[in-house]
Write a protein that holds these residues in place. Structure first.
Motif, mmCIF file in Angstrom:
data_model
loop_
_atom_site.group_PDB
_atom_site.id
_atom_site.type_symbol
_atom_site.label_atom_id
_atom_site.label_comp_id
_atom_site.label_asym_id
_atom_site.label_seq_id
_atom_site.Cartn_x
_atom_site.Cartn_y
_atom_site.Cartn_z
ATOM 1 N N ALA A 71 14.685 28.267 17.886
ATOM 2 C CA ALA A 71 14.964 27.950 16.485
ATOM 3 C C ALA A 71 14.409 29.106 15.669
ATOM 4 C CB ALA A 71 14.310 26.633 16.082
ATOM 5 N N LYS A 72 14.949 29.285 14.466
ATOM 6 C CA LYS A 72 14.527 30.399 13.619
ATOM 7 C C LYS A 72 13.948 29.876 12.314
ATOM 8 C CE LYS A 72 17.875 33.609 15.409
ATOM 9 N NZ LYS A 72 18.934 34.562 15.147
ATOM 10 N N PRO A 73 13.069 30.661 11.701
ATOM 11 C CA PRO A 73 12.622 30.287 10.359
ATOM 12 C C PRO A 73 13.842 30.091 9.465
ATOM 13 C CG PRO A 73 11.223 32.009 11.226
ATOM 14 C CD PRO A 73 12.379 31.862 12.202
ATOM 15 N N GLY A 74 13.800 29.033 8.678
ATOM 16 C CA GLY A 74 14.933 28.649 7.846
ATOM 17 C C GLY A 74 15.722 27.506 8.456
ATOM 18 N N ASP A 75 15.520 27.248 9.751
ATOM 19 C CA ASP A 75 16.239 26.163 10.426
ATOM 20 C C ASP A 75 15.614 24.809 10.103
ATOM 21 O OD1 ASP A 75 17.929 27.969 11.645
ATOM 22 O OD2 ASP A 75 16.990 27.805 13.635
ATOM 23 N N TRP A 76 16.462 23.803 10.009
ATOM 24 C CA TRP A 76 16.038 22.412 9.899
ATOM 25 C C TRP A 76 15.966 21.869 11.323
ATOM 26 C CZ3 TRP A 76 13.831 18.997 6.898
ATOM 27 C CH2 TRP A 76 13.943 17.644 7.190
ATOM 28 N N ILE A 77 14.796 21.415 11.723
ATOM 29 C CA ILE A 77 14.575 20.910 13.077
ATOM 30 C C ILE A 77 14.312 19.411 12.982
ATOM 31 C CG2 ILE A 77 13.125 21.061 15.137
ATOM 32 C CD1 ILE A 77 12.443 23.961 14.191
ATOM 33 N N GLU A 78 15.037 18.636 13.768
ATOM 34 C CA GLU A 78 14.827 17.189 13.781
ATOM 35 C C GLU A 78 14.203 16.768 15.100
ATOM 36 O OE1 GLU A 78 18.042 14.671 12.558
ATOM 37 O OE2 GLU A 78 18.559 16.015 10.902
ATOM 38 N N GLY A 79 13.371 15.735 15.026
ATOM 39 C CA GLY A 79 12.737 15.217 16.219
ATOM 40 C C GLY A 79 12.859 13.712 16.289
ATOM 41 N N GLU A 80 12.953 13.218 17.502
ATOM 42 C CA GLU A 80 12.979 11.784 17.732
ATOM 43 C C GLU A 80 12.242 11.502 19.022
ATOM 44 O OE1 GLU A 80 17.194 11.119 17.824
ATOM 45 O OE2 GLU A 80 17.232 11.214 20.007
ATOM 46 N N LEU A 118 13.162 17.780 20.201
ATOM 47 C CA LEU A 118 13.390 18.455 18.925
ATOM 48 C C LEU A 118 14.750 19.121 19.037
ATOM 49 C CD1 LEU A 118 9.954 20.308 18.473
ATOM 50 C CD2 LEU A 118 10.587 18.005 17.718
ATOM 51 N N SER A 119 15.523 19.078 17.960
ATOM 52 C CA SER A 119 16.844 19.696 18.008
ATOM 53 C C SER A 119 17.173 20.382 16.686
ATOM 54 C CB SER A 119 17.908 18.649 18.342
ATOM 55 O OG SER A 119 17.927 17.638 17.352
ATOM 56 N N HIS A 120 18.122 21.300 16.773
ATOM 57 C CA HIS A 120 18.642 22.010 15.598
ATOM 58 C C HIS A 120 20.163 21.967 15.707
ATOM 59 C CE1 HIS A 120 19.359 24.939 12.514
ATOM 60 N NE2 HIS A 120 19.927 25.759 13.379
ATOM 61 N N HIS A 121 20.827 21.368 14.710
ATOM 62 C CA HIS A 121 22.291 21.191 14.724
ATOM 63 C C HIS A 121 22.762 20.524 16.015
ATOM 64 C CE1 HIS A 121 23.252 23.023 10.946
ATOM 65 N NE2 HIS A 121 22.676 24.165 11.253
ATOM 66 N N GLY A 122 21.996 19.538 16.494
ATOM 67 C CA GLY A 122 22.393 18.783 17.674
ATOM 68 C C GLY A 122 22.064 19.433 19.002
ATOM 69 N N ALA A 123 21.599 20.667 18.996
ATOM 70 C CA ALA A 123 21.232 21.355 20.236
ATOM 71 C C ALA A 123 19.726 21.201 20.471
ATOM 72 C CB ALA A 123 21.597 22.831 20.156
ATOM 73 N N VAL A 124 19.356 20.764 21.671
ATOM 74 C CA VAL A 124 17.941 20.563 21.980
ATOM 75 C C VAL A 124 17.214 21.902 21.984
ATOM 76 C CG1 VAL A 124 16.295 19.766 23.723
ATOM 77 C CG2 VAL A 124 18.364 18.444 23.265
ATOM 78 N N VAL A 125 16.099 21.939 21.265
ATOM 79 C CA VAL A 125 15.233 23.116 21.209
ATOM 80 C C VAL A 125 14.062 22.920 22.171
ATOM 81 C CG1 VAL A 125 13.687 24.444 19.702
ATOM 82 C CG2 VAL A 125 15.884 23.611 18.822
ATOM 83 N N LEU A 126 13.539 21.697 22.222
ATOM 84 C CA LEU A 126 12.376 21.391 23.055
ATOM 85 C C LEU A 126 12.471 19.938 23.490
ATOM 86 C CD1 LEU A 126 8.721 22.324 22.468
ATOM 87 C CD2 LEU A 126 9.286 19.916 22.568
ATOM 88 N N SER A 127 12.143 19.677 24.747
ATOM 89 C CA SER A 127 12.016 18.290 25.197
ATOM 90 C C SER A 127 10.552 18.074 25.562
ATOM 91 C CB SER A 127 12.939 18.001 26.388
ATOM 92 O OG SER A 127 12.577 18.781 27.499
#
Length: 154
Positions: A96-105, A122-131
């Motif tokens: 993910a990059k600075p400026g990105d909105w990251i969602e977590g569940e 954690l995901s950004h635009h539906g793509a998993v960044v971290l599990s």
């Protein structure tokens, strides 16, 4: 310096998270929450969260995972029951990059007398960044300020 063609904003429905999770979280946040059937947390990455590769630092992503999973545990056991992280396992899936909105569940998978097991991502635009997967311990003494803990950041 990182620049973006758009000004990132917090998506509709997300509000600042009012569940107190310590001064360190205030230094790296803010964290947002959207209540619903599945509670989602949100985070707007800033340049201060970046590394030399101009991506969000792995330590920041792990901190965010600790918040998302830990707050999910707190909601599951009740805010009057203090909990602490026993273990947290994270897998970095993408950047993910600075400026990105990251969602977590996160989802609690098991609760025992003393431990709570949880998994999330954690995901950004539906793509998993971290599990992530972790274990939290319920402490024996009730939190003295359980009734006020949600409003500590107000």
């Amino acid at each position: 310096m990182i620049t973006h063609s758009h000004v990132p904003t917090v998506p509709a429905g997300f509000v600042p998270c009012r569940i107190a999770d310590g001064r360190f979280a205030e230094a790296v946040g803010p964290l947002y929450v959207r209540e619903g059937d599945l509670v989602r947390f949100g985070f707007l990455a800033e340049s201060r969260h970046g590394n030399v590769r101009e991506t969000v630092h792995g330590g920041m992503l792990m901190t965010l995972a600790d918040q998302v999973l830990g707050l999910t545990v707190m909601q599951a056991v009740g805010l009057e029951t203090p909990v602490v992280t026993v273990s947290l396992h994270c897998d970095f899936v993408s950047a993910a990059k600075p400026g990105d909105w990251i969602e977590g569940e996160a989802t609690v998978t098991q609760i025992t007398r003393t431990l709570v097991f949880v998994r999330g991502s954690l995901s950004h635009h539906g793509a998993v960044v971290l599990s992530a997967a972790g274990v939290w311990k319920k402490l024996r003494r009730p939190h003295a300020d359980g009734a006020r803990i949600r409003d500590e950041r107000a």
